[in-house]
Design an enzyme around this catalytic site. Structure first.
Site, PDB file in Angstrom:
ATOM      1  N   HIS A 100       0.802  -1.211   0.000  1.00 30.28           N
ATOM      2  CA  HIS A 100       0.000   0.000   0.000  1.00 30.28           C
ATOM      3  C   HIS A 100       0.842   1.271   0.000  1.00 30.28           C
ATOM      4  O   HIS A 100       1.951   1.294   0.513  1.00 30.28           O
ATOM      5  CB  HIS A 100      -0.906   0.025   1.245  1.00 30.28           C
ATOM      6  CG  HIS A 100      -1.801  -1.154   1.350  1.00 30.28           C
ATOM      7  ND1 HIS A 100      -2.080  -1.755   2.550  1.00 30.28           N
ATOM      8  CD2 HIS A 100      -2.473  -1.865   0.417  1.00 30.28           C
ATOM      9  CE1 HIS A 100      -2.896  -2.774   2.361  1.00 30.28           C
ATOM     10  NE2 HIS A 100      -3.147  -2.867   1.068  1.00 30.28           N
ATOM     11  N   LYS A 126       5.991   6.308   7.024  1.00 29.62           N
ATOM     12  CA  LYS A 126       5.436   5.403   8.028  1.00 29.62           C
ATOM     13  C   LYS A 126       6.565   4.858   8.888  1.00 29.62           C
ATOM     14  O   LYS A 126       7.632   4.510   8.379  1.00 29.62           O
ATOM     15  CB  LYS A 126       4.749   4.198   7.382  1.00 29.62           C
ATOM     16  CG  LYS A 126       3.494   4.493   6.621  1.00 29.62           C
ATOM     17  CD  LYS A 126       2.913   3.208   6.039  1.00 29.62           C
ATOM     18  CE  LYS A 126       1.690   3.495   5.211  1.00 29.62           C
ATOM     19  NZ  LYS A 126       1.180   2.271   4.564  1.00 29.62           N
ATOM     20  N   TYR A 155       1.437   1.540  13.482  1.00 29.75           N
ATOM     21  CA  TYR A 155       1.951   2.464  12.479  1.00 29.75           C
ATOM     22  C   TYR A 155       1.901   3.886  13.034  1.00 29.75           C
ATOM     23  O   TYR A 155       0.894   4.284  13.611  1.00 29.75           O
ATOM     24  CB  TYR A 155       1.061   2.508  11.233  1.00 29.75           C
ATOM     25  CG  TYR A 155       0.738   1.228  10.565  1.00 29.75           C
ATOM     26  CD1 TYR A 155       1.373   0.879   9.377  1.00 29.75           C
ATOM     27  CD2 TYR A 155      -0.241   0.376  11.061  1.00 29.75           C
ATOM     28  CE1 TYR A 155       1.044  -0.289   8.718  1.00 29.75           C
ATOM     29  CE2 TYR A 155      -0.576  -0.788  10.416  1.00 29.75           C
ATOM     30  CZ  TYR A 155       0.067  -1.117   9.242  1.00 29.75           C
ATOM     31  OH  TYR A 155      -0.262  -2.263   8.587  1.00 29.75           O
ATOM     32  N   ASP A 198      -6.687  -6.089  -2.142  1.00 30.41           N
ATOM     33  CA  ASP A 198      -5.262  -6.332  -2.343  1.00 30.41           C
ATOM     34  C   ASP A 198      -5.016  -7.323  -3.478  1.00 30.41           C
ATOM     35  O   ASP A 198      -4.025  -7.209  -4.195  1.00 30.41           O
ATOM     36  CB  ASP A 198      -4.607  -6.830  -1.061  1.00 30.41           C
ATOM     37  CG  ASP A 198      -4.406  -5.727  -0.032  1.00 30.41           C
ATOM     38  OD1 ASP A 198      -4.716  -4.557  -0.328  1.00 30.41           O
ATOM     39  OD2 ASP A 198      -3.936  -6.037   1.074  1.00 30.41           O
TER      40      ASP A 198
END
Length: 191
Positions: free
Chosen positions: A62, A72, A132, A168
């Protein structure tokens, strides 16, 4: 806190040494001053958790489209994962390359994914929890990704996938992504 460069420019492996005693341990997982010295974004727009019930669960790869690409900082708070970052910055010497590391609640590693990279992971244990810290707000219209099994990238996932989202499974190959959605390598401020 020890911070190591990887083979992809801007992607960093962060290792921690917990302070242990009879109670257990204490570990600092974020220090804006130390991380800023390595070019790690210290702006936190969002923090998220991902719970993964079954070993083999695969999420990714992603990213948010340019100009909303995000940095991130990822860690595994429970269990273990194989964490992967792919360089998708046109013009980068490592464009299309990937790095992967095991992150777990026992090795206390974190992986920093700068803007212009795609991120994904596979749960190596049941009940894996992933944390995250993200530098941009989520924008649904900018949500994007690439196939986990793109043969041009060739990620060596440690397990066959046991669970994936339908979304996905339908992601495009990197070569099929509109270049306007990607951030050229030279646009990144903290290279």
């Amino acid at each position: 806190m020890k911070i190591y460069p990887t083979t992809i420019h801007g992607v960093l492996l962060v290792e921690h040494e917990p302070a242990r005693d009879e109670r257990g341990y204490f570990v600092r997982t974020f220090c804006a001053r130390e991380m800023a010295a390595y070019g790690i974004s210290t702006y936190l727009a969002q923090a998220s958790l991902s719970f993964n019930a079954k070993r083999g669960t695969l999420r990714g790869l992603h990213f948010q489209s340019h100009p909303a690409m995000e940095d991130k900082l990822v860690r595994c708070a429970r269990g273990a994962i194989f964490d992967v970052i792919v360089d998708i910055r046109p013009g980068s010497p490592s464009f299309g390359s990937w790095v992967g590391y095991e992150l777990s609640d026992t090795n206390h590693r974190q992986l920093y994914a700068p803007a212009g990279t795609a991120h994904g992971f596979q749960a190596l244990t049941d009940d894996a929890v992933v944390s995250y810290q993200i530098s941009q707000f989520y924008e649904a219209d900018k949500s994007a990704g690439i196939r986990f099994d793109d043969p041009a990238i060739g990620i060596a996932w440690p397990l066959p996938p046991t669970a994936m989202s339908p979304r996905d499974l339908k992601l495009p190959l990197l070569a099929q992504v509109d270049p306007a959605r990607l951030m050229p390598f030279e646009d990144k401020v903290n290279q």
